[in-house]
Design an enzyme around this catalytic site. Sequence first.
Site, PDB file in Angstrom:
ATOM      1  N   GLU A  91       4.410  -5.835   4.058  1.00 28.35           N
ATOM      2  CA  GLU A  91       4.221  -5.321   5.423  1.00 28.35           C
ATOM      3  C   GLU A  91       5.485  -5.555   6.252  1.00 28.35           C
ATOM      4  O   GLU A  91       6.232  -6.510   6.013  1.00 28.35           O
ATOM      5  CB  GLU A  91       3.035  -6.013   6.098  1.00 28.35           C
ATOM      6  CG  GLU A  91       1.684  -5.648   5.513  1.00 28.35           C
ATOM      7  CD  GLU A  91       1.200  -4.273   5.956  1.00 28.35           C
ATOM      8  OE1 GLU A  91       1.891  -3.606   6.748  1.00 28.35           O
ATOM      9  OE2 GLU A  91       0.120  -3.870   5.492  1.00 28.35           O
ATOM     10  N   HIS A 120       0.837  -1.204   0.000  1.00 28.73           N
ATOM     11  CA  HIS A 120       0.000   0.000   0.000  1.00 28.73           C
ATOM     12  C   HIS A 120       0.867   1.248   0.000  1.00 28.73           C
ATOM     13  O   HIS A 120       1.973   1.268   0.563  1.00 28.73           O
ATOM     14  CB  HIS A 120      -0.984  -0.004   1.171  1.00 28.73           C
ATOM     15  CG  HIS A 120      -0.367  -0.011   2.534  1.00 28.73           C
ATOM     16  ND1 HIS A 120       0.055   1.140   3.160  1.00 28.73           N
ATOM     17  CD2 HIS A 120      -0.120  -1.023   3.408  1.00 28.73           C
ATOM     18  CE1 HIS A 120       0.529   0.839   4.361  1.00 28.73           C
ATOM     19  NE2 HIS A 120       0.444  -0.471   4.537  1.00 28.73           N
ATOM     20  N   ASP A 137       5.993   1.291   7.590  1.00 28.97           N
ATOM     21  CA  ASP A 137       4.670   0.854   7.114  1.00 28.97           C
ATOM     22  C   ASP A 137       4.183   1.737   5.991  1.00 28.97           C
ATOM     23  O   ASP A 137       3.450   2.683   6.215  1.00 28.97           O
ATOM     24  CB  ASP A 137       3.703   0.871   8.293  1.00 28.97           C
ATOM     25  CG  ASP A 137       2.399   0.174   8.019  1.00 28.97           C
ATOM     26  OD1 ASP A 137       2.311  -0.528   6.999  1.00 28.97           O
ATOM     27  OD2 ASP A 137       1.464   0.336   8.817  1.00 28.97           O
ATOM     28  N   ASP A 174      -0.300   4.347   1.031  1.00 28.53           N
ATOM     29  CA  ASP A 174      -0.720   5.357   1.993  1.00 28.53           C
ATOM     30  C   ASP A 174      -0.035   5.184   3.334  1.00 28.53           C
ATOM     31  O   ASP A 174       0.525   4.122   3.647  1.00 28.53           O
ATOM     32  CB  ASP A 174      -2.240   5.344   2.167  1.00 28.53           C
ATOM     33  CG  ASP A 174      -2.758   4.022   2.714  1.00 28.53           C
ATOM     34  OD1 ASP A 174      -2.273   2.968   2.280  1.00 28.53           O
ATOM     35  OD2 ASP A 174      -3.669   4.040   3.580  1.00 28.53           O
ATOM     36  N   HIS A 204       3.430   3.468  12.584  1.00 22.57           N
ATOM     37  CA  HIS A 204       2.461   4.486  13.015  1.00 22.57           C
ATOM     38  C   HIS A 204       2.991   5.391  14.121  1.00 22.57           C
ATOM     39  O   HIS A 204       2.283   6.291  14.564  1.00 22.57           O
ATOM     40  CB  HIS A 204       1.139   3.853  13.480  1.00 22.57           C
ATOM     41  CG  HIS A 204       0.451   3.034  12.440  1.00 22.57           C
ATOM     42  ND1 HIS A 204      -0.784   2.454  12.650  1.00 22.57           N
ATOM     43  CD2 HIS A 204       0.808   2.707  11.173  1.00 22.57           C
ATOM     44  CE1 HIS A 204      -1.153   1.788  11.563  1.00 22.57           C
ATOM     45  NE2 HIS A 204      -0.199   1.932  10.661  1.00 22.57           N
ATOM     46  N   GLU A 262      -5.181   1.711   2.655  1.00 18.13           N
ATOM     47  CA  GLU A 262      -5.088   0.522   3.505  1.00 18.13           C
ATOM     48  C   GLU A 262      -5.200   0.885   4.980  1.00 18.13           C
ATOM     49  O   GLU A 262      -5.655   0.063   5.787  1.00 18.13           O
ATOM     50  CB  GLU A 262      -3.762  -0.208   3.248  1.00 18.13           C
ATOM     51  CG  GLU A 262      -3.640  -1.574   3.903  1.00 18.13           C
ATOM     52  CD  GLU A 262      -3.074  -1.537   5.329  1.00 18.13           C
ATOM     53  OE1 GLU A 262      -3.153  -2.571   6.020  1.00 18.13           O
ATOM     54  OE2 GLU A 262      -2.554  -0.461   5.739  1.00 18.13           O
ATOM     55  N   GLU A 263      -4.798   2.089   5.339  1.00 18.71           N
ATOM     56  CA  GLU A 263      -4.703   2.471   6.743  1.00 18.71           C
ATOM     57  C   GLU A 263      -6.025   2.958   7.333  1.00 18.71           C
ATOM     58  O   GLU A 263      -6.073   3.344   8.502  1.00 18.71           O
ATOM     59  CB  GLU A 263      -3.634   3.562   6.926  1.00 18.71           C
ATOM     60  CG  GLU A 263      -2.209   3.137   6.555  1.00 18.71           C
ATOM     61  CD  GLU A 263      -1.603   2.149   7.536  1.00 18.71           C
ATOM     62  OE1 GLU A 263      -2.318   1.708   8.458  1.00 18.71           O
ATOM     63  OE2 GLU A 263      -0.420   1.822   7.383  1.00 18.71           O
TER      64      GLU A 263
END
Length: 374
Positions: A163, A73, A104, A75, A343, A134-135
Amino acid sequence: MSTSRLDLTADPIELTAALVDVPSVSRDESEIADAVEAALRAQTDGFEVIRHGNCVLARTDRGKPTRVILAGHLDTVPIVDNVPSRRTVTDEEGDVLHGCGTVDMKSGDAVFLHLAATLDDPAHDLTLIFYDCEEIAAEFNGLGAIERELPEWLTGDVAILGEPTAGQIEAGCQGTLRVRFTATGIRAHSARAWMGDNAIHKLGAMLTTLGGYEPRRVDIDGCEYREGLSAVGIHGGVAGNVIPDEVYVDVNFRFAPDRTPEQAFDHVREVFAADLADGTLTAEVTDSAAGALPGLAHPAAAKLVDAAGGRFRAKYGWTDVSRFAALGIPAVNLGPGDPSLAHRVDERVPVEQITEVTDILRTYLTSGADSPEQ
């Protein structure tokens, strides 16, 4: 078209930094999608490249016996003064790249993009999928949109999701189930409590059961999955002088991929059977997602394990590998970065892990492919 230019032949460490420097918070991925699309069209050979919203897809059709899907992903979670990227070298952590998305999962994206541009004759046909959203809530997930609208792009013999796994294969993933247990009573003034029926007091037996729950461990293809049943939220009460007439508890069950979501709900109901049987509680599923079996016995997946030096473990969280598993495609997570740093404001990745994952996948993608019928 974005003016951001990515050099796919550059060291994947530098490519990771370049990707991080293009902000791409969920729902705002157009600039990075533009840059990835332009780079794939200009710097790779033999790939069909298409754009679908803010998803970028590319694939070869060289007649190889197997097809490998590389998916990541684009994003990130919201930026908190952690873009642009920066690089530090310290005695404690070594050579580290900092910034939103380093873990991530822009480092994983960088590895995939670099390999697409630098592999002359891979042993497998390749499909690359770079997707958005995705987030955030699953309804916006770009991979889900591809599954619904371009299903022919999700065919292959094995899928690798970039991931973060600290460079070690994490196979499959656990499923997740959220159940809301509700107890009801009769509202009354707390000065006359005997005239009411306190809903909160009805949770005592349930919470005792939950506190004493012993989660299962199960081995699948040499991966040990550890289940967990946890209260993750509770709400009740009206005012400081009112006996509450309703309370609910949200329970999250992380279950091994040998259970379906339906079987997981059956298990949860068994755990709290006494409370449900006498009407103290009601139970309602509020969210669920199936897990993914590791599928490491499949020849294409076994080759990947060999390329990674035989290192693999179970994936405890849920990831989009579940989508591939539902299509019958063995899928694993493999990417640079410690997932516990995803994150975070201080998100960072050791650059040696970017190099390590690049080398693992280069070895795998250039090694002889087994026929999918074997």
